[in-house]
Design a protein around this motif. Structure first.
Motif, PDB file in Angstrom:
ATOM      1  N   GLN A 110       0.818  -1.207   0.000  1.00 43.39           N
ATOM      2  CA  GLN A 110       0.000   0.000   0.000  1.00 43.39           C
ATOM      3  C   GLN A 110       0.852   1.257   0.000  1.00 43.39           C
ATOM      4  N   ARG A 111       1.686   1.376   1.020  1.00 45.83           N
ATOM      5  CA  ARG A 111       2.609   2.501   1.138  1.00 45.83           C
ATOM      6  C   ARG A 111       3.997   1.946   1.435  1.00 45.83           C
ATOM      7  N   ARG A 112       4.967   2.837   1.510  1.00 44.71           N
ATOM      8  CA  ARG A 112       6.334   2.388   1.763  1.00 44.71           C
ATOM      9  C   ARG A 112       6.432   1.563   3.043  1.00 44.71           C
ATOM     10  N   HIS A 113       5.641   1.921   4.044  1.00 45.74           N
ATOM     11  CA  HIS A 113       5.748   1.272   5.346  1.00 45.74           C
ATOM     12  C   HIS A 113       4.530   0.415   5.690  1.00 45.74           C
ATOM     13  N   GLN A 114       3.527   0.353   4.838  1.00 44.88           N
ATOM     14  CA  GLN A 114       2.245  -0.230   5.221  1.00 44.88           C
ATOM     15  C   GLN A 114       1.745  -1.197   4.154  1.00 44.88           C
ATOM     16  N   TYR A 115       1.162  -2.309   4.603  1.00 43.70           N
ATOM     17  CA  TYR A 115       0.604  -3.277   3.661  1.00 43.70           C
ATOM     18  C   TYR A 115      -0.389  -4.184   4.381  1.00 43.70           C
ATOM     19  N   ASN A 116      -1.155  -4.938   3.598  1.00 39.78           N
ATOM     20  CA  ASN A 116      -2.105  -5.911   4.133  1.00 39.78           C
ATOM     21  C   ASN A 116      -1.547  -7.320   3.954  1.00 39.78           C
ATOM     22  N   VAL A 117      -1.804  -8.175   4.929  1.00 39.97           N
ATOM     23  CA  VAL A 117      -1.362  -9.570   4.874  1.00 39.97           C
ATOM     24  C   VAL A 117      -2.562 -10.480   5.083  1.00 39.97           C
ATOM     25  N   VAL A 118      -2.603 -11.564   4.319  1.00 42.11           N
ATOM     26  CA  VAL A 118      -3.585 -12.621   4.552  1.00 42.11           C
ATOM     27  C   VAL A 118      -2.867 -13.768   5.247  1.00 42.11           C
ATOM     28  N   PHE A 119      -3.372 -14.143   6.413  1.00 42.87           N
ATOM     29  CA  PHE A 119      -2.882 -15.301   7.156  1.00 42.87           C
ATOM     30  C   PHE A 119      -3.914 -16.417   7.031  1.00 42.87           C
ATOM     31  N   ALA A 120      -3.429 -17.654   6.930  1.00 43.67           N
ATOM     32  CA  ALA A 120      -4.320 -18.810   6.841  1.00 43.67           C
ATOM     33  C   ALA A 120      -3.928 -19.837   7.897  1.00 43.67           C
ATOM     34  N   ALA A 121      -4.913 -20.602   8.351  1.00 41.51           N
ATOM     35  CA  ALA A 121      -4.621 -21.693   9.270  1.00 41.51           C
ATOM     36  C   ALA A 121      -3.584 -22.621   8.647  1.00 41.51           C
ATOM     37  N   ALA A 122      -2.690 -23.150   9.468  1.00 36.36           N
ATOM     38  CA  ALA A 122      -1.556 -23.923   8.960  1.00 36.36           C
ATOM     39  C   ALA A 122      -1.990 -25.090   8.081  1.00 36.36           C
TER      40      ALA A 122
END
Length: 272
Positions: free
Chosen positions: A243-255
């Motif tokens: 998104q920005r130099r310091h910011q982003y979205n992450v998707v985490f999933a169950a192992a």
């Protein structure tokens, strides 16, 4: 795709994905792929991939923390009509703006903060920011997305309002039969939200969360701190945007879902 309905990951997987070096390797590798695309394109694709996962999982419970207009909850309620969709928006001005529009949608839209405090907390709404790089000041509306339980380091004017806070594990109860998904966007207050919901998040199938890799809010958890905590809940990172130099979205999933062919396919489609 099979349903994931709880339980923590084996310790070997948890250790693998809570290790800061390994998380940074994931984040950098996916960022290199993401930067080949326009930012808005990769952000949209990651969000669409998360929604595809939610659609496939057919959740019984969705949580949206820092909901603003509760766009994710409204979408999911239309896609999975039997799901319980709970949205939390702490900012009273934002909640007042969208409350009537959400009436009758089936979404539970609460004017509540989510944190490790059960009681009243102070919500800060930055009204004026100073851009240290460009030397300019920016004014923000009361209904902007920037309200937080943390203090913005570049805010020169902040309006503070008292709001009621609840702990996630106390507010919602999950069973072994529940399929849980979560969307979290809380402007630097992720620590307070996450630690209040250890039990719920340990049963989550997928989580979409905004993170930062440098301190913009006082006392905030950085991306590696979020990854470490979610790893202890049995969740591993599978997708990210820029998104920005310091910011982003992450998707985490169950192992037990992280290596599913659908996630592999979605990852290829996001970065193609």
């Amino acid at each position: 795709m099979h349903d994931h309905s709880g339980g923590t990951a084996p310790m070997t997987i948890t250790r693998l994905h809570t290790d800061a070096t390994r998380y940074r390797a994931f984040a950098r590798a996916q960022a290199r792929r993401a930067r080949r695309l326009p930012r808005d394109v990769v952000t949209q694709r990651v969000e669409e991939a998360f929604r595809d996962l939610c659609r496939a999982l057919q959740p019984t419970l969705s949580l949206e923390v820092g909901a603003h207009e509760a766009g994710f909850s409204r979408w999911l309620k239309q896609e999975v009509t039997d799901a319980r969709c709970v949205a939390f928006e702490a900012n009273p001005y934002v909640h007042e703006k969208y409350d009537s529009a959400l009436a009758g949608t089936g979404v539970e839209y609460h004017q509540l903060a989510v944190s490790d405090v059960d009681g009243t907390v102070e919500l800060g709404i930055p009204r004026q920011l100073h851009n240290t790089r460009r030397g300019r000041r920016f004014r923000k509306l009361r209904t902007s997305r920037m309200a937080s339980l943390s203090t913005h380091r570049y805010a020169t004017l902040t309006e503070t309002v008292p709001v009621r806070s609840v702990q996630l594990d106390d507010f919602v109860r999950v069973t072994d039969d529940d399929v849980v998904v979560a969307w979290i966007d809380v402007e630097g207050a992720s620590r307070s939200v996450l630690v209040s919901g250890t039990e719920v998040l340990s049963r989550a199938s997928v989580v979409y969360i905004e993170v930062e890799n440098e301190q913009v809010w006082d006392g905030q958890w950085l991306d590696i701190d979020v990854a470490r905590f979610l790893g202890e809940c049995g969740l591993v990172p599978v997708l990210r945007d820029v998104q920005r130099r310091h910011q982003y979205n992450v998707v985490f999933a169950a192992a037990d879902l992280a290596d599913h062919p659908m996630i592999t396919r979605l990852r290829d489609e996001v970065y193609r």
